[in-house]
Every structure is written in structure tokens, then in C-alpha cells.
Design an enzyme around this catalytic site. Structure first.
Site, PDB file in Angstrom:
ATOM      1  N   SER A  52       0.817  -1.214   0.000  1.00 28.06           N
ATOM      2  CA  SER A  52       0.000   0.000   0.000  1.00 28.06           C
ATOM      3  C   SER A  52       0.849   1.261   0.000  1.00 28.06           C
ATOM      4  O   SER A  52       2.027   1.249   0.351  1.00 28.06           O
ATOM      5  CB  SER A  52      -0.884   0.014   1.244  1.00 28.06           C
ATOM      6  OG  SER A  52      -0.075   0.221   2.394  1.00 28.06           O
ATOM      7  N   GLY A  88       4.064   1.470   2.341  1.00 28.74           N
ATOM      8  CA  GLY A  88       5.275   1.605   1.543  1.00 28.74           C
ATOM      9  C   GLY A  88       5.980   2.921   1.799  1.00 28.74           C
ATOM     10  O   GLY A  88       7.202   2.965   1.934  1.00 28.74           O
ATOM     11  N   GLU A 139       6.575  -0.663  -4.964  1.00 22.80           N
ATOM     12  CA  GLU A 139       5.401  -0.507  -5.825  1.00 22.80           C
ATOM     13  C   GLU A 139       4.246  -0.285  -4.877  1.00 22.80           C
ATOM     14  O   GLU A 139       3.883  -1.177  -4.107  1.00 22.80           O
ATOM     15  CB  GLU A 139       5.208  -1.780  -6.654  1.00 22.80           C
ATOM     16  CG  GLU A 139       4.078  -1.654  -7.658  1.00 22.80           C
ATOM     17  CD  GLU A 139       3.531  -3.003  -8.062  1.00 22.80           C
ATOM     18  OE1 GLU A 139       4.320  -3.928  -8.297  1.00 22.80           O
ATOM     19  OE2 GLU A 139       2.296  -3.131  -8.098  1.00 22.80           O
ATOM     20  N   CYS A 157      -2.981  -4.858  -8.724  1.00 23.43           N
ATOM     21  CA  CYS A 157      -2.439  -3.500  -8.646  1.00 23.43           C
ATOM     22  C   CYS A 157      -2.691  -2.741  -9.945  1.00 23.43           C
ATOM     23  O   CYS A 157      -2.619  -1.523  -9.960  1.00 23.43           O
ATOM     24  CB  CYS A 157      -0.954  -3.537  -8.320  1.00 23.43           C
ATOM     25  SG  CYS A 157      -0.051  -4.728  -9.306  1.00 23.43           S
TER      26      CYS A 157
END
Lengths: 503, 503
Positions: free
Chosen positions: A225, A229, A248, A285
Site C-alpha cells: 500500500s 510503503g 510498488e 495493482c
């Protein structure tokens, strides 16, 4: 360091279909365990310097995973509910990645070998450059790919390929799968004569932070997330010695449907969109989360997407917390001014999965697009934004941050200057531009880029495809070194037959 | 934003030989000026997308600098005291770099073009990848290279080559040189039909912070101190949208002299070391600042280095503040327990340069090596560390952080396993390993790497050589795009004749 004062916390595998606990799998790692894992990993750096053995490790890991395929798929399905079909596909992707990186290691282009012979006339010394592994890589598993972006996934494969030992922070949604895969990878290492500690697995949120802080951690790979992150990226940046953080994080994956596309391909676009945003219960994602449709022609597209999405089978999300966040998130968005709920996402218990949900579709006018609708909502929902003019379209695009993908839906023969301008407009917003197709499904291929401007990723690199190895390397140049002291890769006559640029 | 409340501060050029002011050159930029410069630069992104024109710009910049060589060298000498010989050499290096990057732009390998044709059997779509410029790059000039690492230097050249407009934060030690070079670059842009705003120059510490914070700044290149660089790196990491920060901060550049080298090459090593650490009055980022010599044989090496360094002409440092820091730094180090001052670095006024200093040499036993001696001391001083055993050598190496370079001095025929082990031991400590030569003098060559583990650099990239362009690019993949909508670089038939990988 001592963990005496820290009570150990059990790591429990749950069934996301019911929310019931399945089994205690492990305990969370305290600072001492994290320290041990990182030090043990660091001690394998020299052994991993042997490229032949690295390639063998990656192939052996693929072999071990395949040999244990039934157990791997069953374990992953029991704690992720992603289903055996999808998980078998994900396993195939995972073993393909491992073998591709074995080929990358053997081919040797990633070493970026460059030689400049001495040129006394120019006063230039003998210079020979190659790339070296950075050191221990910390990998944070994603919830939504228990194999391909978890313990045996692309970050681990690319780091091992680079010669970097890996300590994985496992995802709490699939601890049993993580432990099983870690065991298989460690067995693979021993089978090819490498220490098992080239890969280790630790559990726990605090353990993850310790891992990023550890002095011997040299780089971090993360999939998850924006909030989690970014917090870890900040920890990595604040270290006495900052380390690269390749994360990511999150992505809306906007789609733009042109007027001519809506007028000529409404049915196809609606069905395609529904298939894409409900795939894997919307837990990708690259799920298209925001779809710009021309207001004048939005009706047929909306009708088609609702019809198709209503047919999508209800399914459970990866865990009850995500399910709650999904249901609450959809509800909050549906209650915003101007938002129409074209298809209600809601709990819909089914046989064997009392926690299943069904997909939803929201719609709103571009002029009423609230900030909350520009935040990713994980799960099977998408937001249609009706734009009346090119200016409204531009205003919405101007509010977007970085994305993994951006998609345009054009009419069959629409490839003139306006369509080109639209693509150019989307370039700053994404790492992959998709035309008349859908962003879900990330092919593992040399020309793939899986990354995008922040917050899609925290760096300019990819986490899918052969160039993912570049994240774990740094260059070094040898100046005026005698042949016997040079790495074999750089010696005269190219004894290893590697791709080199000689100037 | 308004600067009404901010009093403008004059930017004054000084003569470092005397410390006297020469002229008011500019005023420091307030937030509004920085904002204007960044927005104007960002507006040139589209114009810079033309690679042919970018190459022309880089060549025109080199031409303009050469045409104005006399003025450039005189201006730089007046405010840096580096001397016309060195500055003419630096100008040649600078124009060479600009032309090399023109060739890099034309060759096109930096675009990293990769094509995967659609493969319906594998379910793989058509994928085509290239690299795009990141956006506006902020460049921070170094004090010690008023041309090659300043306004027209490697960061600017590589960023423009990548297609990124540049806003330079000028160094206060050479504002007149900075302004002159900025004018020449802006003229070069106009001569090739590009907007002048592809390059801009701002002055002031606060302006630098504003520049790193600006929402449209997409990446930062920095050359300077650990303290200043780390502070800006932290600002870059703390932005709502963090941006890459490529900083070259500080480096001790350790040298290890083996026992056999000391026994057989003492004279040569001493003279070479003296030449290297006093070059440019010790103001190189690759100056050898810490030299490990075997205690048993240290006498002849020490005698030789002192004899040669005593002959080095005294000279001024880049500014009086640096001179003060150098003199104080040497004094503090000389006063540490166990430190011997073999040659006293001190103020030594000479004709025309009352602020000149002379070189110094310190020596200390490895067991008494204080932490302060492991910090870079900018200027003509080096620290000899006498090691008695292999363990003492290892203990010192174990205390070092990252460096741009590490050097080994071996006997003529010393290339056995021990020498190899020493090189392997130094690999984690540096970005360039030098054997029987000296680290000063960084050749601009494809196989060069100028960078190293933190704090030598904050990233894994180089700031010298063709690969420096990679810092300012990000990949993008086009999926399933019709020919007419693809960038020409990626179209079927390779109409631009660029290097591509087709899979």
C-alpha cells in the site's frame, strides 16, 4: 540485543472465505531474530558470487516449486481464496520468472561489462567496469500474489540473480505459503551446494521495520500500500546510510474512452472493463479504477459494464480487514455528492464463502469528482467519470498522480493527431500505456515495464521483467589492475565469453 | 507566493587569493524567482523532445564555451584561483563531455529500446519499451570544478542529453563564472532554435532548498559536502512526491601500501602520493586522504612523501572559509593523541596570494587512529596510518564507510592470492579500484565509474561518463499501440535506425 522483554506473537494462517483461523504457523521475529537472519544472509554473499551456481539455484528453486505444486497451490488457496486455477497460473509465472533470471545470470549482459584500454596519447589509463551485487536485499511480500510477488517472486528471483542474499518479510495473509516456499527455496540452495541462508523469511510488522533499519540491509523491494510503503521508504531514507527503496505502492490505472470509441465500441468496452476490474475479485495493482467516459455517449458503455459486472461471480477478498475496507470504501464513495451507484458492491455470502462480496460500479460527473474518488479502492469496484468536454477531461487528468498503467479506448480506425495527443498526454502519468486492451495481466517479457511515477513506484525501475535485476547492482571500475587481480569477467581475451563493450 | 517580505541578498564574487570582493554579480533568488525558473524550464520539455536538436544544443554549447574560452578561464581563475593551466584543461574536459553527450543522444542506446511482438500462443500482447526524460532536473554546482561540475558540467550535459531542462543552483565561490556559462548555454539554445529556458541559474542557499522542494522538480544532481548533500537528500526524500537525489558527497579515498611495495617502491610511492594529494591544492573529491603504510617499512615512504610535498608550491584554497576549515582541521587532527606532524600544513602567504597555504602530512599508528581522522579534510593534507599487522590493517578497513576510490600500491610483480584478496576486500568500500596509480584524474571514458557506496554517493549511479544519462530517465512501455500512435523510435521497420532489441 535481546528479545527477552518482547512477548512472541503467534503468526496465524486464516481462511479468508470464513475468517476462521487455520493454524499457527510461526512467531513474529524480534530484533535478535531479524539480526540473525540478516547476518546469516550476509555471510552467503561470497558463495553467491559464483554465477553458475546462482543460475543453478534459480532453476532448482523452480524445480522444487513445481515438484511441490499440489501442496503449494492447496496451501495458497486455503489462505488466499484465489482459487486453484489462478494459483496454478501464478505458480507457472513464478517458475518461469525464476528460470528467466537463470538465463539472465548466464547471459551476463546485466554485468554491463565495459573496457577502455589504456591510451597513453590521451593520458587515459586502463579502465574496466562491471556491476557488483549490493548486498542483502529485504523483500516485502504482497498480499495479492502469494507466489509471484511473495517469497519466491520477482523481487527474490531478481535479487538472487544479481548475487544478493534475500531476507523476506512475509505477508500475514499467507504465512503458511510463505513458510512452505521459503523451505523449498532453502532446499534448492542446499541441493546446488549453496548455504540455505541465501533466503530467509521473517514475520511481523516490527520485524519489517527492523529489517529496513538493519545496517547490513543494502536495498529494499516492496509491493503493497501507499501508506505502508511510504512509511518504510521514509525509514530507508532516514538511515545513517540510506539504502535504495524500490516500492510498488498504489495505482488508479485510469482509462480514457474517446467519444468515437464510446459511440462505436460501447458493448466491447463495457464487457472488457467489467472483465478487467473484477478479475481476481478486483485485487490487482493494475485494476482499472477510474474510467473517463464521454458524458454524451456514456449510457451504452455504462449499461454494458453493469450488465457484465453483475454476472461476475461473488468472491472473498484476501482477508476480512480488506473486505471491511472495501465495503466501507465503496459505501463512503457512493455517498459522496453526485455519485450514482450503478451496481451496488455488497456482501454476498455464497456456499463455502460467507465472506464473499460482489462487484460494484459507481458513476459521477467530472465536475463533481471528489478527491476521495481519486484514491485507490482495493477490490472489485470501478468509478466511471463522465466528461462533457475536452476541458473537463483535461481537468481530471491534471488531478491524477502517477500510475502503473493508463489505458485508452479508441475507435477501430482512430489513430490521428487527436489520439496521438491523448497518448502523449498520458505519458507523464504512467509506466505503461495500453491501447484498446486492458491493463490487467502483466506479461513477463523483456519489453515489459511494471512501474510508474510516484506513488505507483518509489523509483524509476521495474519489478517485472529482466531489467528488474538492475535494482540490486552497483558499478565498480578497475583502473590499471594486472590481469591476475581482475575479476575473470574483465580479463583480456574475454575468457568467460560474456557480452562486453570494448572501446 | 511573494518575495515582498524577503530582502534580496547580493551575490558577490570574491578573489580567493586575497579574500577581497570583486563585484556584485546577482541577487539571491526568492521563492517566486525559483518558481518562475522551474516553470519556465518545465515549459521547454516538449521542445527538448527533439533529439536532433538536443545534440545540436550540446555541440553549440561546447562551441560557445570555446569561443569565449579566454573570458571563461580568466573569470574562473579570478574567483577560484585554480590557475589558467588547470582551468583550460577543465574547459577542454567540459566541452569534450558536452560533445560526448551529443554523440550519446544521436546514437540512441540510452533509450534502451526493446520490442516484444505479440505472441497470441503465449497470450502475450505487443509490448514496446523506451525511456523518457523525468522532467526538470535541479543541479547543484561544486566549488572545486567551476566548469566541469558546475553550470556547463556533467550533470547539466547528461540531463540535457536525456531531454531534461535544467535549473542550476550556482556555487557562491564562482558566481561570475556561473552567470557567464549560463549565458553561453542559453545563447547556444537559441542558436539551435530551442528556448533559452532549457537552462537557468539561481543563487542562494534557500533557493537551493526551494528548488529541491518545487513540485515540478523531477530529480536532483548534487556535488558537494556530506553535510549539505545529506540535508538536501533528506528534503528530496521528504517531499509529498519524493524525487531521485543523485549526490556525490564525500570520500577519504583510502590507499593501502603493501609491505613488499613499501620495501621496493618507497621513493616512487612517496612522490606519487605527494603529487596526488597536493594536486589542485588538495581540492579534489578523489584526493587520497588516508594512506595505510606498513609500520616496519614506513620510514622511506614517509621520507619520500614529505620531501616531495615540501616542494609543492603553496596556493590559495577556493575561499577563505575553506581555508579556515582546512587550517583548523589540520590543527585539530595534529593535536590528537599519537598523531605526528611530519610536514606542517600552514598559512604561507606568497606574492599575489596572501591567503595561500602549504601542504601537510600527518602520521599515526593504526591502534591510535581517532574517529576524526576518518573524516575528509578538504585541502592539501593526507594522513599516513602505520599498520603493524594484517589484523590492524583489517581493523582500519573495517571502520571505513563508502568511497569514490580505493587504491592499492603493490610491488612490481605482486599479483598473487594475497594481492587479489586485498582487492576483493576493497571492493565493498569504493566505486573505483586503482592499482599502482593514483585516484586523482577522473578520465571521461565509457568504462569510468565515478560514484561509490554512501556517503561517496547517495545512489548507485555515476556522475562521469556516458552512463550518467541513466539518472534522468524512466522507462515506459506501450502495449498494443497502433503504428501511428507509437513514438517513431518504436515503430515497425525501425525508421530512425536506432539500436533496438527485438525479441
Amino acid at each position: 540485543m535481546s528479545t527477552d522483554a518482547v512477548p512472541s506473537t503467534a503468526v496465524v494462517s486464516h481462511d479468508p472465505r470464513t475468517g476462521e483461523p487455520r493454524a499457527e504457523i510461526a512467531v513474529e521475529a524480534g530484533p535478535a531474530e531479524v539480526d540473525r537472519a540478516v547476518r546469516a544472509a550476509a555471510a552467503t554473499l561470497d558463495a553467491l558470487a559464483d554465477r553458475t551456481r546462482r543460475a543453478a539455484l534459480l532453476r532448482a528453486a523452480a524445480d522444487r516449486l513445481e515438484a511441490a505444486a499440489e501442496e503449494v497451490v492447496a496451501t495458497a488457496d486455503a489462505e488466499t481464496a484465489l482459487g486453484p486455477v489462478r494459483l496454478r497460473g501464478e505458480l507457472a509465472r513464478t517458475t518461469y520468472q525464476l528460470r528467466e533470471f537463470a538465463a539472465v545470470v548466464e547471459h551476463g549482459a546485466f554485468l554491463d561489462l565495459a573496457l577502455d584500454r589504456a591510451d597513453p596519447a590521451l593520458g587515459r589509463p586502463d579502465l574496466r567496469r562491471m556491476k557488483l551485487p549490493l548486498g542483502v536485499v529485504a523483500v516485502f511480500s504482497a498480499s495479492n500474489f502469494p507466489l509471484a510477488f511473495s517469497v519466491p517472486g520477482g523481487d527474490t528471483a531478481s535479487a538472487l540473480a544479481a548475487g544478493c542474499p534475500v531476507v523476506v518479510k512475509g505477508h500475514p495473509d499467507h504465512p503458511a505459503t510463505g513458510e512452505l516456499c521459503a523451505r523449498l527455496l532453502r532446499e534448492a540452495a542446499e541441493r546446488v551446494g549453496l548455504p540455505a541462508d541465501v533466503v530467509a523469511l521473517v514475520h511481523g510488522l516490527d520485524a519489517g521495520v527492523e529489517l529496513v533499519r538493519h545496517p547490513l540491509t543494502a536495498a529494499v523491494g516492496f509491493t503493497g500500500s501507499v501508506r505502508g510503503g511510504r512509511a518504510l521508504a521514509d525509514v530507508a531514507a532516514a538511515r545513517p546510510r540510506p539504502v535504495p527503496f524500490h516500492g510498488e505502492l498504489g495505482s488508479l490505472n485510469p482509462v480514457v474512452v474517446t467519444e468515437r470509441a464510446a459511440a462505436t465500441r460501447a458493448e466491447e468496452i463495457g464487457a472488457g472493463l467489467a472483465g478487467s476490474f473484477t478479475l481476481g475479485t478486483g485485487q490487482f495493482c493494475v485494476k482499472p479504477g477510474l474510467v473517463l467516459v464521454p458524458a454524451a455517449d456514456s449510457g451504452p458503455v455504462e449499461k454494458a459494464v453493469v450488465a457484465a459486472a453483475a454476472q461476475a461471480a461473488p468472491g472473498p477478498l484476501l482477508d476480512p480487514r480488506m473486505r471491511r475496507a472495501f465495503l466501507d470504501g465503496v459505501r463512503q464513495r457512493a455517498d459522496l455528492p453526485g455519485v450514482e451507484e450503478l451496481l451496488a458492491a455488497d456482501a454476498e455470502p455464497v456456499d463455502g464463502a460467507p465472506l464473499a462480496v460482489r462487484a460494484g460500479v459507481l458513476a459521477v460527473g467530472a465536475a463533481q469528482l471528489a478527491e476521495e474518488l481519486l484514491e485507490e479502492c482495493f477490490g472489485p469496484v470501478t468509478v466511471l467519470v463522465r466528461y462533457r468536454t475536452a476541458e473537463e477531461l483535461e481537468t481530471v487528468l491534471g488531478r491524477l498522480t502517477g500510475n502503473l498503467t493508463a489505458t485508452v479506448q479508441l475507435a477501430a480506425d482512430e489513430d490521428g493527431p487527436e489520439a496521438a495527443a491523448l497518448l502523449r498526454r498520458l505519458e507523464p502519468l504512467a509506466g505503461r500505456l495500453v491501447v484498446n486492451a486492458w491493463p490487467t495481466g502483466v506479461a513477463v517479457a523483456p519489453a515489459m515495464h511494471h512501474g510508474g511515477p510516484y506513488p505507483a513506484t518509489t523509483s524509476t525501475s521495474t519489478s517485472v521483467g529482466a531489467t528488474a535485476i538492475e535494482r540490486w547492482l552497483r558499478p565498480i571500475t578497475y583502473q590499471n589492475a594486472p590481469q591476475a587481480l581482475l575479476p575473470e569477467e574483465l580479463r583480456d581475451g574475454n575468457p568467460l565469453g560474456l557480452p562486453r563493450r570494448e572501446n
